[in-house]
Design an enzyme around this catalytic site. Structure first.
Site, mmCIF file in Angstrom:
data_model
loop_
_atom_site.group_PDB
_atom_site.id
_atom_site.type_symbol
_atom_site.label_atom_id
_atom_site.label_comp_id
_atom_site.label_asym_id
_atom_site.label_seq_id
_atom_site.Cartn_x
_atom_site.Cartn_y
_atom_site.Cartn_z
ATOM 1 N N ASP A 39 49.072 51.276 -20.384
ATOM 2 C CA ASP A 39 47.915 52.026 -19.921
ATOM 3 C C ASP A 39 48.305 53.500 -19.848
ATOM 4 O OD1 ASP A 39 45.199 50.835 -18.230
ATOM 5 O OD2 ASP A 39 45.616 52.983 -18.101
ATOM 6 N N ASP A 62 48.831 55.345 -24.885
ATOM 7 C CA ASP A 62 47.579 55.977 -25.296
ATOM 8 C C ASP A 62 47.162 55.338 -26.613
ATOM 9 O OD1 ASP A 62 45.492 57.545 -26.172
ATOM 10 O OD2 ASP A 62 46.578 59.450 -26.090
ATOM 11 N N VAL A 63 46.156 54.486 -26.578
ATOM 12 C CA VAL A 63 45.786 53.743 -27.784
ATOM 13 C C VAL A 63 45.194 54.631 -28.868
ATOM 14 C CG1 VAL A 63 45.490 51.555 -26.562
ATOM 15 C CG2 VAL A 63 43.515 53.073 -26.877
ATOM 16 N N ASN A 89 42.963 45.598 -25.272
ATOM 17 C CA ASN A 89 41.956 45.452 -24.225
ATOM 18 C C ASN A 89 41.424 46.784 -23.709
ATOM 19 O OD1 ASN A 89 40.604 44.066 -21.854
ATOM 20 N ND2 ASN A 89 42.152 45.269 -20.768
ATOM 21 N N TYR A 153 29.099 52.363 -27.232
ATOM 22 C CA TYR A 153 29.808 51.175 -26.779
ATOM 23 C C TYR A 153 29.458 49.978 -27.665
ATOM 24 C CZ TYR A 153 31.831 47.902 -23.390
ATOM 25 O OH TYR A 153 32.603 46.944 -22.777
ATOM 26 N N LYS A 157 32.080 47.978 -30.057
ATOM 27 C CA LYS A 157 32.373 46.572 -29.805
ATOM 28 C C LYS A 157 31.927 45.677 -30.958
ATOM 29 C CE LYS A 157 34.371 47.109 -25.815
ATOM 30 N NZ LYS A 157 35.825 46.871 -25.687
ATOM 31 N N THR A 188 33.879 45.314 -12.407
ATOM 32 C CA THR A 188 34.935 46.305 -12.584
ATOM 33 C C THR A 188 34.302 47.686 -12.497
ATOM 34 O OG1 THR A 188 34.662 46.480 -14.984
ATOM 35 C CG2 THR A 188 36.118 44.728 -14.173
#
Length: 277
Positions: A39, A62-63, A89, A153, A157, A188
């Site tokens: 993360d 850092d993706v 994720n 988003y 996705k 969340t």
């Protein structure tokens, strides 16, 4: 007592410092997995790793940076000598009408949620192929049910789902399984922050049929995802009522089934515009 297939498995998770990632990491370590927690948020990572104990190691990840992804994979290999699963994720969300959301914000959602998934999966793939392991990616109900206000988003996705489906066929002959996870509204910060602060989001959420607007406890979905990582499941849709949306996906954008969304879209736009003034 039966042997838990998670025992001893080495799993690298992005977006592990909170939400679905941290809740599932808790279940995985409880079941004997060795989890590498990736993360951007180092303090939260360190706190979680301390909580989880010897079977969890933190790595700042850092993706959006391919080199950071490669370094995280190398860290896992250095620590454990193998990598059995990569779970891409990490995700962020932005809500609002397309032309009113800041362009950099919109692009950032794509960069993290889609390109970031590619970056981590690409970095981890050689090691996962070596172990004949598992690649998992977090998509969403939004990959097949495209609500107004979630254009970035939903686009990201949907791309993740397509990536997973394509990769599954590519890797089948190498003994690698590929899973895609589709959570709905989960308790969340990604969801609750919008409920608490965005009237336009609440209008959209309340326009849905009651079974489709329920916010589910993160611990419930964590148990399901831990099982999926154990069994290397191809697809998870949770809560299970989401399977109805999945089955109806060819019809969801038709005027009949999109009528609720189209009806509330003008009010959503007005509320969002007022909030950003």
């Amino acid at each position: 007592m039966s042997h838990d297939p998670l025992t001893g498995r080495v799993i690298l998770i992005s977006g592990a410092a909170g939400g679905i990632g941290s809740a599932t990491a808790r279940r995985l370590t409880q079941r004997g997995a060795k989890v590498v927690l990736g993360d951007l948020h180092a303090p939260a990572l360190d706190e979680l790793a301390t909580e989880l104990g010897a079977n969890a190691q933190p790595v700042v990840l850092d993706v959006t940076d391919p080199e950071s992804c490669a370094a995280a994979v190398q860290f896992a290999l250095t620590q454990h000598g193998r990598l059995d699963a990569v779970w891409a994720n990490a995700g962020i969300s932005a809500f609002g009408p397309l032309e009113l959301v800041e362009q950099d914000t919109w692009r950032r959602v794509i960069a993290v949620n889609l390109v970031g998934v590619y970056n981590l999966v690409r970095a981890g793939l050689p090691a996962v192929i070596d172990s004949q392991g598992y690649v998992a990616m977090t998509a969403s109900w939004a990959s097949f049910a495209h609500s107004p206000g979630h254009s970035a988003y939903a686009a990201a996705k949907a791309g993740v789902e397509a990536l997973a489906n394509s990769l599954r066929s590519e890797l089948a002959h190498q003994g690698v399984r590929v899973g895609v996870f589709h959570p709905g509204w989960i308790d969340t910060p990604m969801v609750t922050n919008k409920i608490d602060s965005q009237p336009a989001f609440n209008v959209m959420l309340n326009s849905l049929p009651k079974p489709l607007r329920k916010v589910t406890a993160v611990e419930d979905v964590a148990e399901i995802l831990a099982d999926a990582l154990a069994t290397r499941t191809d697809k998870v849709v949770y809560p299970r009522v989401g399977w109805a949306l999945h089955a109806l996906r060819p019809l969801l954008a038709t005027p009949l089934l999109a009528s609720r969304s189209r009806k509330v879209a003008p009010l959503m736009r007005r509320l969002y515009a007022q909030q950003i003034e």
